[in-house]
Design a protein around this motif. Structure first.
Motif, PDB file in Angstrom:
ATOM      1  N   SER A 146       9.366  -7.449  -1.469  1.00 34.27           N
ATOM      2  CA  SER A 146       9.298  -6.275  -2.121  1.00 34.27           C
ATOM      3  C   SER A 146       8.449  -5.241  -1.612  1.00 34.27           C
ATOM      4  CB  SER A 146       8.142  -6.762  -3.267  1.00 34.27           C
ATOM      5  OG  SER A 146       9.145  -7.817  -4.312  1.00 34.27           O
ATOM      6  N   ALA A 147       7.535  -5.479  -0.713  1.00 38.43           N
ATOM      7  CA  ALA A 147       6.799  -4.694   0.122  1.00 38.43           C
ATOM      8  C   ALA A 147       7.660  -3.659   0.933  1.00 38.43           C
ATOM      9  CB  ALA A 147       5.727  -5.153   0.862  1.00 38.43           C
ATOM     10  N   GLY A 173      12.861 -10.695  -4.208  1.00 38.00           N
ATOM     11  CA  GLY A 173      12.069  -9.445  -3.461  1.00 38.00           C
ATOM     12  C   GLY A 173      12.814  -8.248  -3.416  1.00 38.00           C
ATOM     13  N   ASN A 177       3.598  -3.873   4.792  1.00 37.97           N
ATOM     14  CA  ASN A 177       2.665  -4.347   3.719  1.00 37.97           C
ATOM     15  C   ASN A 177       1.576  -3.495   3.392  1.00 37.97           C
ATOM     16  OD1 ASN A 177       4.062  -6.959   3.792  1.00 37.97           O
ATOM     17  ND2 ASN A 177       2.741  -7.978   5.073  1.00 37.97           N
ATOM     18  N   TYR A 226       6.919 -11.146  -1.736  1.00 39.59           N
ATOM     19  CA  TYR A 226       6.184 -10.073  -1.689  1.00 39.59           C
ATOM     20  C   TYR A 226       6.521  -9.359  -0.434  1.00 39.59           C
ATOM     21  CZ  TYR A 226       2.259  -7.036  -0.301  1.00 39.59           C
ATOM     22  OH  TYR A 226       1.664  -5.923  -0.351  1.00 39.59           O
TER      23      TYR A 226
END
Length: 509
Positions: free
Chosen positions: A56-57, A283, A205, A53
């Protein structure tokens, strides 16, 4: 005699864990000396915590930014329709993902940043060459993004304060209040980077979803102005799908690849904090091509809508947002631009050169000092000129960047994957006289491959609007394929020179 390290290399003080990650052995001293400092040393395994995450963020935050928006909208401005623009950008990001994953592998495995990773191929001192080239490119990007952020502040303040702000006296062709806005945004970014990498992770994030919502709001606004989605999709291509399109397609594709060719080098600066190879690979694969393609789709629809609504292509989202009379809508759009620009500029254009400049003089230049050097040089590059029109932005700036940095990527990939099979000695990466010392700290073979690849990649390119003409007109036919030419040439030449070096070593042994 060879130009390699002395034969008596001490055993390395590193251990390999069951999951393949490597770190300095517990109880062993960390590398010291003129080529090490706290920011350049390997990240301990317990601090490699970034998950799928987080990566990816990171990519959502970096991909959904104003400069990414102008990639797609710029293609519309030079004659493509939405299908051609989205196709070009989607293909480019699938291609650039490959070197991104290959160079990113060294991050979670060894916990090292890009300039230290480059020492394996260029030499302990020679790594400063690709590091400084990458850093100077980042300075240019930082300046462009800071100009965009300052532009958003300028328009936002103008709507709130009135004509006294917007129509202020001009200096160098721009209102003095625009220059003030530029300085304000510059200061905000430097303040954030001074708080360190963990602050950047937290910022990315929450910035990522905020920017996605903002882009969707702009799409809804433009479709409402145009009377539905139909006019956004119906804007025809000025090129068709014949020779005129393909003539523009190849340099556009190289420019789109060039946009992230910077991160395809220094991605270890981030993946060094990765919890595992799976986290960084998934990611990035989930975050980069998907979000760039989605954002490109949103961008071209909104830009096509500007053609239908205003009768002209408005490729700059800040200029487009300023067209609305709805104060709340304008505030939201411009705040989104500010958050998006902060997100990508700090992550992509301050982190890397901070490490790169620190690598030049580890004892004198810290991560924070490197960030300040970047921020100052970004102003001296005159970013307002680079961003002045889509032709210069896409074909000159991005084309030159892609060609030059593709050359470095070819060398890194060839060395790490083909020659070394992803095996590095952590201690020797910081030690004079070790296996990565070569001749006086420089591997001339990597330097030669870089120079030859760089000349072939960008020697025939147009440097307008920076300067007129092409340095080597005879290489003009290669200029449209700069990134691929640079990567392929440097990879093949570097491998050939290093294999010859190995044979010479055997004959002199």
């Amino acid at each position: 005699m060879t130009d390699t390290a002395p034969s008596a290399i001490p055993p390395t003080a590193q251990v390999t864990l069951d999951d393949g990650r490597v770190e300095i052995a517990p109880g062993a001293p960390m590398p010291t000396g003129p080529y090490a400092n706290e920011d350049l040393l390997p990240v301990p395994v317990e601090r490699r915590t970034w998950t799928t995450y987080n990566f990816s963020a990171l990519w959502v935050g970096m991909a959904h930014n104003t400069a990414s928006w102008t990639l797609a909208s710029g293609l519309i401005a030079v004659g493509m329709d939405w299908k051609q623009a989205v196709f070009t950008i989607a293909l480019a990001n699938v291609i650039v993902l490959i070197p991104m994953l290959l160079t990113g592998h060294a991050g979670p495995k060894y916990g090292i940043p890009f300039p230290v990773f480059a020492r394996a191929s260029f030499g302990i001192r020679g790594a400063n060459l690709p590091a400084v080239v990458r850093a100077l490119v980042a300075c240019g990007w930082f300046g462009i993004q800071t100009w965009i952020g300052g532009e958003a502040i300028y328009f936002l303040a103008g709507k709130l304060i009135g004509n006294g702000w917007s129509d202020a006296g001009k200096i160098g062709g721009y209102a003095w209040t625009m220059w003030l806005s530029f300085v304000i945004f510059w200061v905000i970014q430097v303040a954030i980077i001074y708080r360190g990498m963990e602050t950047i992770r937290r910022f990315e994030n929450w910035a990522a979803p905020f920017v996605i919502v903002g882009a969707l709001v702009m799409l809804w606004w433009m479709s409402d102005k145009a009377g539905g989605f139909g006019p956004l999709l119906d804007q025809p291509s000025k090129l068709g799908w014949g020779g005129d399109f393909w003539k523009l397609f190849w340099p556009s594709l190289m420019g789109m690849i060039g946009f992230w060719s910077t991160l395809s080098l220094n991605i270890p600066d981030f993946t060094r904090y990765g919890k595992s190879q799976r986290a960084q690979s998934w990611g990035q694969a989930l975050g980069l091509p998907t979000t760039m393609t989605l954002f490109a789709f949103l961008s071209v629809l909104v830009t096509s809508g500007s053609q239908a609504v205003y009768g002209k292509t408005i490729w700059d989202p800040v200029q487009l947002a300023s067209q609305t009379d709805n104060v709340f809508g304008l505030l939201y759009a411009l705040v989104t631009v500010l958050v998006a620009t902060l997100s990508v500029n700090i992550a992509a254009n301050l982190v890397s050169p901070s490490f790169d400049f620190s690598n030049v003089a580890p004892r004198k230049v810290s991560f924070r000092a490197g960030a300040l050097i970047t921020a100052v040089l970004a102003v001296l590059i005159f970013p307002w000129k680079l961003y002045s029109d889509p032709q210069g932005y896409i074909f000159t700036w991005l084309g030159l960047v892609g060609g030059l940095l593709g050359t470095v990527a070819g060398i890194l990939i060839a060395d790490y994957w083909i020659l070394r099979r992803s095996r590095l000695d952590l201690v020797d990466l910081y030690r004079a006289g070790g296996r990565y010392w070569y001749a006086g700290g420089w591997n001339w073979r990597a330097v030669l491959a870089f120079v030859v690849g760089g000349v072939l990649a960008i020697g025939g390119a147009s440097f307008k609007p920076l300067v007129d003409g092409r340095p080597i007109p005879a290489l003009r036919s290669l200029a449209d394929y700069g990134w691929a030419v640079g990567l392929g040439t440097s990879m093949v030449l570097y491998l050939a020179l290093m294999l010859l070096r190995g044979r010479d070593a055997e004959r002199t042994a």
